[in-house]
Design a protein around this motif. Sequence first.
Motif, short mmCIF file in Angstrom:
data_model
loop_
_atom_site.label_atom_id
_atom_site.label_comp_id
_atom_site.label_asym_id
_atom_site.label_seq_id
_atom_site.Cartn_x
_atom_site.Cartn_y
_atom_site.Cartn_z
N GLY A 43 0.66 -1.45 -0.35
CA GLY A 43 -0.10 0.15 0.16
C GLY A 43 0.78 1.26 0.06
N ARG A 44 0.32 2.51 -0.19
CA ARG A 44 0.83 3.34 0.12
C ARG A 44 1.38 4.28 1.14
N GLY A 45 2.29 4.32 1.59
CA GLY A 45 3.17 4.60 2.95
C GLY A 45 3.12 6.51 2.86
N ALA A 46 3.60 6.97 3.10
CA ALA A 46 4.05 8.11 3.66
C ALA A 46 4.86 8.27 5.26
N TRP A 47 5.83 9.00 5.72
CA TRP A 47 6.99 8.82 5.98
C TRP A 47 6.99 10.13 7.09
N LEU A 48 7.47 9.70 8.41
CA LEU A 48 7.92 10.38 9.53
C LEU A 48 8.86 10.49 9.88
N HIS A 49 9.69 11.67 10.90
CA HIS A 49 10.82 11.40 11.90
C HIS A 49 10.20 10.91 13.27
N PHE A 50 10.93 9.73 13.49
CA PHE A 50 11.27 9.36 15.48
C PHE A 50 11.19 10.72 16.19
N ASP A 51 10.08 11.36 16.17
CA ASP A 51 9.63 12.24 17.22
C ASP A 51 8.44 12.32 16.84
N LEU A 52 7.76 12.07 18.62
CA LEU A 52 6.49 13.03 18.74
C LEU A 52 5.92 14.56 18.20
N GLU A 53 6.94 15.13 18.11
CA GLU A 53 6.81 16.36 17.76
C GLU A 53 5.93 16.37 15.83
N CYS A 54 6.86 15.18 15.89
CA CYS A 54 6.29 15.77 14.12
C CYS A 54 5.19 14.82 13.92
N LEU A 55 4.52 13.70 15.21
CA LEU A 55 4.12 13.28 15.01
C LEU A 55 1.85 14.07 15.38
N ARG A 56 2.41 14.81 16.65
CA ARG A 56 1.18 15.72 16.45
C ARG A 56 1.14 16.86 15.79
N ASN A 57 2.24 17.46 15.06
CA ASN A 57 2.60 18.50 13.31
C ASN A 57 1.54 17.50 12.18
N ALA A 58 1.54 16.15 12.29
CA ALA A 58 0.99 16.25 10.89
C ALA A 58 -0.46 15.73 11.83
N GLU A 59 -1.05 15.09 12.42
CA GLU A 59 -2.20 15.39 13.44
C GLU A 59 -2.82 16.73 13.23
N ARG A 60 -2.02 17.48 13.81
CA ARG A 60 -2.65 18.72 13.68
C ARG A 60 -3.11 19.27 12.52
N ARG A 61 -2.11 18.65 10.96
CA ARG A 61 -2.69 19.25 10.04
C ARG A 61 -3.65 18.01 9.12
N ARG A 62 -3.85 17.45 9.79
CA ARG A 62 -4.70 16.25 9.45
C ARG A 62 -3.34 15.47 8.08
N ALA A 63 -2.21 15.25 8.37
CA ALA A 63 -1.76 14.99 7.21
C ALA A 63 -2.03 13.72 6.08
N PHE A 64 -2.50 12.60 7.06
CA PHE A 64 -1.84 11.36 7.41
C PHE A 64 -2.95 11.22 6.47
#
Length: 108
Positions: A43-64
């Motif tokens: 399936g299609r993948g996305a990339w994320l740093h091993f950082d909880l702050e990047c996870l929070r930013n991605a959630e806030r921006r609805r990037a997933f």
Amino acid sequence: MTQAIGPVRTCIGCRTRTLPSELLRVVAVDGSVVPDVRRRLPGRGAWLHFDLECLRNAERRRAFSRALRVQGSLDVALLREHLEQQHRNTTSGQPRGQQETRKQVDPS
């Protein structure tokens, strides 16, 4: 003249472009975002740093949902648990995957 260093990926949390070895690939499976540690899940993948702050930013921006091209919201509980565990392992004082080595002293 620029020299090619290999493929470059973008973190969906901070939008920084970097090498895939510095990022975690994630995929959508049954309405959840799961870490693809071995980078083999279909399936299609996305990339994320091993950082909880990047996870929070991605959630806030609805990037997933946008990056994975999925309708609706996705559950990130498994991904959050994985990143928190990685964070605990790296902050416990021992590098990941390395055993403590002790010097042997010759008693003579």
